[in-house]
Every structure is written in structure tokens, then in C-alpha cells.
Scaffold this active site. Structure first.
Site, mmCIF file in Angstrom:
data_model
loop_
_atom_site.group_PDB
_atom_site.id
_atom_site.type_symbol
_atom_site.label_atom_id
_atom_site.label_comp_id
_atom_site.label_asym_id
_atom_site.label_seq_id
_atom_site.Cartn_x
_atom_site.Cartn_y
_atom_site.Cartn_z
ATOM 1 N N TYR A 196 3.986 1.488 -0.833
ATOM 2 C CA TYR A 196 4.814 1.516 -2.040
ATOM 3 C C TYR A 196 4.078 2.149 -3.209
ATOM 4 C CZ TYR A 196 7.540 -0.310 -5.970
ATOM 5 O OH TYR A 196 8.270 -0.431 -7.122
ATOM 6 N N HIS B 272 3.819 21.575 -73.178
ATOM 7 C CA HIS B 272 5.023 21.414 -72.361
ATOM 8 C C HIS B 272 5.997 20.455 -73.036
ATOM 9 C CE1 HIS B 272 3.505 23.698 -69.027
ATOM 10 N NE2 HIS B 272 2.502 22.861 -68.775
ATOM 11 N N GLN C 59 6.295 5.106 -6.534
ATOM 12 C CA GLN C 59 7.408 4.370 -7.121
ATOM 13 C C GLN C 59 6.929 3.175 -7.922
ATOM 14 O OE1 GLN C 59 10.557 5.279 -6.870
ATOM 15 N NE2 GLN C 59 10.231 7.031 -5.543
ATOM 16 N N ASP D 120 1.977 26.874 -63.269
ATOM 17 C CA ASP D 120 3.050 27.104 -64.238
ATOM 18 C C ASP D 120 3.453 28.572 -64.257
ATOM 19 O OD1 ASP D 120 2.890 24.430 -64.927
ATOM 20 O OD2 ASP D 120 1.419 24.803 -66.509
ATOM 21 N N PHE E 259 0.827 -1.204 0.000
ATOM 22 C CA PHE E 259 0.000 0.000 0.000
ATOM 23 C C PHE E 259 0.864 1.259 0.000
ATOM 24 C CE2 PHE E 259 -2.019 3.344 2.553
ATOM 25 C CZ PHE E 259 -3.116 3.617 1.753
ATOM 26 N N HIS F 126 -2.642 20.917 -73.411
ATOM 27 C CA HIS F 126 -1.820 21.615 -72.413
ATOM 28 C C HIS F 126 -0.513 20.849 -72.171
ATOM 29 C CE1 HIS F 126 -1.368 24.175 -68.721
ATOM 30 N NE2 HIS F 126 -0.587 23.159 -68.387
ATOM 31 N N GLU F 127 -0.605 19.549 -71.928
ATOM 32 C CA GLU F 127 0.594 18.769 -71.648
ATOM 33 C C GLU F 127 1.466 18.613 -72.889
ATOM 34 O OE1 GLU F 127 1.398 18.194 -68.704
ATOM 35 O OE2 GLU F 127 -0.520 18.687 -67.771
#
Length: 619
Positions: free
Chosen positions: A132, A431, A137, A504, A130, A427-428
Site C-alpha cells: 500500500y 506646501h 496511495q 515633488d 508494505f 519645505h513642508e
């Protein structure tokens, strides 16, 4: 290693003494706990109950001398039991005269050592447990944590699990650290000639380049203890805790010398003092001050070498970078093509590869990848192979992982309209044509109109064919032209523009502004740095400072940026206009197949020109 006396032994002894005192004080009450009802039941009441026939059973538990004891009287009404301490002879005689009444006589056994001592030991054990648990601890409570709050959190390991064999692509960096290893193995060789080994080694480089792995390999090669801790482990909200942890860490290191103390992300604790929005930070600065003292406080023969890693060496305090602390700085850069191939071989050692996997080709196509990026690439490829229920990795798995890492996961289930697919295809392709025609930006690797996880409707991935240390002015202008290619293709074919080119345009503008303000690549502005220092805003350098540029010069910078963008736009538009046939053919093929490889795209430039009458309808 000598151990410190633990503080818990004294606490346990005190708890044991308290348990003994507790039992000694309360044992009389425990022994007599059942005698509290003696005054409630008298001999006269017992005789009366016998005469009235209310007594059903008498159980007599005599003491050892059989003269006195305790009788349990059971009353018929409700089966009530009454404890009655009296003389045995009187109770037995009166009960037997009552006639049919049953009398049970329980002769006690001889008392032994266990019967006398065991109850006391049991009570003592319960009391000890009790107290302890109450002390905090037993369950690692707050008291135990508070006792260790100022202790170092450095983790100790031998470091022998990693050696230079596991570190690939860093030949120059390993060469710089060879003498550190030699000193840890035989320090007397250096001290005899008056040499002082560097007390600290700072590993600086981009994230994922192998700084932590390199430090562990040094410990593994030297076969010395290796203390590792993060810079953030020192900093707490309570002032003085970080300094206490620094002291404790170096005390432990001295007990294990020669050894290596490695502090990862040291910029968390060694940041420049007196900067930032809030001014100084007492706890962080006290921790830094203690670190400065410890690094310059141990002697030559201590055998402690401090290694640290950071990717922000520019924010470190100058005091920690001076000779005597971090004497040596080792720059850990991204690997070249030869280093990438060596790293791939290390990470592929425990992975089954198919016959079509070419690590040399992968190394050539992953320019700019760090060691962590390459490990992630092979790991993603292994995951893809496992999902396909294959026992080996194919080149296709690695290519798909390359796209997943560089662009994002393709959302093939995402349904898009034909109109949006046509816009994305043109669009692509815009590029891609500029990637093909411009010499310094790399060839096309893949073109796709499949939406990706980053919100893009498609992507065009280039393939750098070489590692470059510097960017030329021509290369940066070509990067701007490529960024504008998608918007130009929309304008030429669709007679309209969309919001798909927003990122972009942002990228092109940033490149142009850096050319003018940072790199001095503008003939009209001159070779002057007009950058406002935006990278160091969080350090507080610019707070309260006046602007470096006048309003007039800010306007001139804007004009020059606009002129660069306009010139690149015109040149890129002319290139795409000269290849309208390729633009239409590629867009039509993309709408059909959704993805093209670099070889398929290059083959479209070899076909005869497409007549205007053959152009796709509606474009």
C-alpha cells in the site's frame, strides 16, 4: 450528489491477492526457518559431547505426538546453543544416562484457531501495508497526485455565511444583481416567457472594492452552492491540464445546479490571445478556448451562472466579453461618503469604539478609500488601542492609523540635526501655504517634520472635503503648484536648494505631461492624444510599431510641458512670497512641536504680519 466509483477499490483488492499469494509461497520457508541447522549437528556429535561432559542443558520441545521434536542443546563452552531435530526417546535416554545433566521437557499446548491463523493474518497485514505504501496511495504519493492532476481545484461552499447585509456602500451594484438571485430562486418564471438569464456576470473595479465579497453575497442570498477558484489555478506548465480542469469544474457544477461558479482574477487565464513578448502561450490559450466552449455550451435550464472578477478588463480577450458568455458587466467603484460611512459601520460592529469616535467625520476625511482600505484603517486603529492596553478605540487611534496608512510609520526615534529639521520645516510649510491658499486642492490636515517609513523627512497631508469624479484643468494646475511649493520655500528662505523635492518635481512633471499628451489641455498642441500607450507595453501592442509622434512634435510637447511647469512655478512663488510671515511662524512652530494640526496652522494666518526684523535668525 452521485459519487463516481473510486479507482482505489480495485487496487486494494489486487494488493490483498498479492499478500495472500506471498504468504502461501513463503509460509513453508517461514515454518522451517529454524531447521536449517539440522545437518550441522548429528546424533554422533551429541553422544560425543555427552561423553566429554560438554553438554550443560538439553531442552526438548516435542511435537503433538511426543515422538519427534526439536532439542536445544546448550554447550558449556561459551554457552553456545545448538538446535537439533531428532527422535525424542533417543535424546531423552542418552541425556539422562549422562548423570547430572538437566533435561527440560516442554509439553506443547493444544493448537487453536488463533495460533494457526493469527500468524498468517499478521504476515498478510504487513505485506498489505508494505504494498500500500509502495503504491503511493497511503502517503499521497506521486501516483495519487498524477491521478488528480487534471481535476478541478474549485472549492465548494454553500455561501450562506455572507449576504447583502454584510455588503455596504454598493447599492447600485446589488440592484444589478437582484435579478440574478431571483432567477436562481425561481428560474421557471423567466423561462416561461422565453427570457434568457445572463450566463456570465463580470465584476470589474479597482482592487479592494468588494468584488469577491459581492459574488459570495449573491450565492448567500440565493442559497445555492458556490464554486470559487482563482484564474491562476487553471494554468500549469503542462499543456492540456488547464482545459481538463475547466471541463471537470463545469461537470461538478452541473451536478450541483443551480449554482454559481466564481473565477477570481480571471485575467490570469482569459487574457487577450496573440499578444505579449513571447507570442501565444499554448497552455493558457487552450484553457481559454475550453472556457469559451463551456460558457456557451450549457443550456438555459442548466442553472449555472459564471461570475468573474478582475481589475484589468482592458486585457481580456474580446471573445469572452461577447453576449452569450459574459453578458453583463457590473462596475464596482470606490464608495462615496455615504457608502464609506456604511462600510465603517459594518467593520466597526465587532469593535468597541470610544465616545469621541465620529464615523461620519472619518468617512468625510477618507475620500478615495476603498472598502478594504477602510477595513484596514479600523484594524490598524484596533491594534494601536491594544498596544496601549485600552479596551476601546479612540478617535486619536484612528487619526494615527490614517497617517500610518497614507504616509507611513513615523520614526520618532530617528535623530536629525537642527539644520535638516529647519530645511524640512520650511519645505513642508511651503506646501501647506499653497494648500491653504488654492481653492481646489483641499485644506491642510497635518504638517509634520518627523521622518516617515517611506524615506521622507516630513509630510504635509491634505484633507479632501468632497468626492470628485473629474479633474479640471485648474485643479491639475493647482496640484502642480502645490508640488513645487517645497522647492520654492527652500529657494526663498535658505538661498539654496536640496534634493528633498525630487519626488515633488517628478509628480509635477507627470501631471503636466498628461495634460498635454492625454487630456488635450494645451492650447498650442491642441486636443490630440499624443500618449505613447505606455500602460499596455506588457501586452505587446507597441512592439514593432512605429512611433505615433514625429521628432518635431516630441520637441513641441517638451516645450509645452516646460511652459506649464514654469508658469505654475512663478505663480506659486508669488503666493508664498506674499505670506513670508506665515512661512516663518509656521516653520518656527514646527521646529518646536514637530507636528501641527490643520486648525493650528490655520490660526497662524490670523495673527498680525511678522516684521522682517522679527524673522528667525539665520534664515
Amino acid at each position: 450528489m452521485e459519487k463516481k466509483p473510486t479507482r482505489g477499490s480495485g487496487n486494494y483488492l489486487g494488493l490483498l491477492v498479492m499478500a495472500v499469494l506471498f504468504f502461501t509461497f513463503f509460509s513453508p520457508f517461514l515454518r522451517n526457518s529454524f531447521s536449517s541447522s539440522e545437518s550441522a549437528y548429528t546424533k554422533e556429535q551429541f553422544a560425543k559431547d555427552l561423553q566429554e561432559g560438554q553438554v550443560e542443558l538439553v531442552e526438548i520441545s516435542p511435537n503433538k505426538d511426543n515422538m519427534t521434536g526439536c532439542a536445544t542443546v546448550t554447550i558449556k563452552d561459551g554457552g553456545k546453543k545448538i538446535l537439533y531435530a531428532t527422535v525424542i526417546a533417543d535424546v531423552e535416554d542418552m541425556a539422562r544416562q549422562a548423570g547430572a545433566l538437566t533435561v527440560v521437557l516442554d509439553i506443547p499446548a493444544e493448537n487453536t484457531f488463533l495460533t494457526n491463523v493469527l500468524p498468517m493474518l499478521l504476515v498478510m497485514a504487513i505485506c498489505f501495508l508494505f504494498f500500500y505504501l509502495m503504491s503511493g496511495q497511503g502517503m499521497g504519493g506521486g501516483n495519487a497526485k498524477m491521478m488528480n492532476f487534471g481535476k478541478s481545484r474549485a472549492r465548494l461552499s454553500t455561501g450562506e455565511d455572507v449576504t447583502f447585509k454584510q455588503v455596504a456602500g454598493l447599492d447600485e451594484e446589488k440592484s444589478d444583481l437582484e435579478e440574478i438571485i431571483d432567477f436562481l430562486r425561481s428560474p421557471a418564471k423567466y423561462t416561461k416567457v422565453g427570457a434568457r438569464i445572463p450566463k456570465g456576470v463580470l465584476l470589474e473595479g479597482a482592487p479592494g472594492t468588494g468584488k469577491t465579497l459581492l459574488a459570495r453575497a449573491v450565492a448567500g442570498e440565493a442559497k445555492v452552492p458556490f464554486f470559487s477558484i482563482s484564474g491562476s489555478d487553471f494554468v500549469e506548465m503542462f499543456v492540456g491540464v488547464g482545459a481538463s480542469r475547466v471541463r471537470d469544474m463545469f461537470e461538478e457544477a452541473k451536478k450541483n445546479s443551480p449554482c454559481i461558479v466564481f473565477i477570481d482574477e480571471i485575467d490570469a487565464v482569459a487574457r487577450r490571445r496573440g499578444t505579449g513578448l513571447g507570442g501565444s502561450h499554448d497552455e493558457r490559450e487552450q484553457t481559454l478556448n475550453q472556457l469559451l466552449v463551456e460558457m456557451d455550451g450549457f443550456g438555459v435550464n442548466e442553472g449555472i451562472i459564471v461570475m468573474a472578477a478582475t481589475n484589468r478588463v482592458d486585457v481580456l480577450d474580446p471573445a469572452i466579453l461577447r453576449p452569450g458568455r459574459f453578458d453583463r458587466k457590473v462596475s464596482v467603484g470606490r464608495p462615496d461618503v455615504k457608502g464609506r460611512e456604511e462600510i465603517l459601520k459594518v467593520h466597526a460592529a465587532n469593535k468597541p469604539l470610544g465616545d469621541d469616535v465620529d464615523l461620519g467625520e472619518i468617512a468625510r476625511t477618507t475620500a478615495g478609500f476603498s472598502g478594504a482600505d477602510l477595513e484596514n484603517l479600523l484594524n490598524e486603529a484596533a491594534i494601536a488601542a491594544a498596544k496601549a492596553d485600552r479596551l476601546f478605540i479612540t478617535q486619536s487611534d484612528i487619526k494615527n492609523a490614517f497617517i500610518k496608512i497614507g504616509i507611513g510609520t513615523e520614526k520618532k526615534s530617528h535623530i536629525i540635526s537642527e539644520k535638516e529639521k529647519r530645511i524640512t520645516a520650511y519645505h513642508e510649510t511651503g506646501h501647506a501655504i499653497l494648500f491653504h491658499e488654492l481653492p481646489d486642492v483641499g485644506d491642510v490636515y497635518t504638517i509634520s517634520v518627523i521622518p516617515t517609513g517611506n524615506g521622507a523627512g516630513g509630510y504635509t497631508m491634505p484633507l479632501p472635503d468632497r468626492d470628485e469624479m473629474y479633474y479640471t484643468r485648474g485643479r491639475m494646475l493647482q496640484e502642480i503648484m502645490v508640488s513645487l511649493g517645497g522647492r520654492i520655500a527652500e529657494e526663498l528662505v535658505l538661498d539654496d536648494i536640496t534634493t528633498g523635492a525630487s519626488q515633488d518635481i517628478k509628480q509635477a512633471t507627470n501631471i503636466a505631461r498628461q495634460m498635454v499628451t492625454r487630456y488635450g489641455m494645451s492650447s498650442s498642441i491642441g486636443t490630440i492624444n499624443y500618449e505613447q500607450g505606455g500602460e499596455d507595453v506588457f501586452l505587446g501592442y507597441d512592439i514593432g510599431h512605429e512611433k505615433r509622434n514625429s521628432e518635431y512634435m516630441a520637441g513641441e510637447i517638451d516645450k509645452e510641458v516646460r511652459a506649464i511647469i514654469s508658469d505654475c512655478y512663478g505663480k506659486a512663488k508669488a503666493i508664498i512670497s506674499d505670506h513670508m510671515d506665515v512661512l516663518h511662524r509656521t516653520a518656527a512652530l514646527l521646529m518646536e512641536k514637530e507636528k501641527l494640526t490643520g486648525k493650528e496652522f490655520d490660526s497662524l494666518f490670523e495673527k498680525p504680519s511678522l516684521q522682517a526684523a522679527d524673522a528667525p535668525a539665520g534664515v
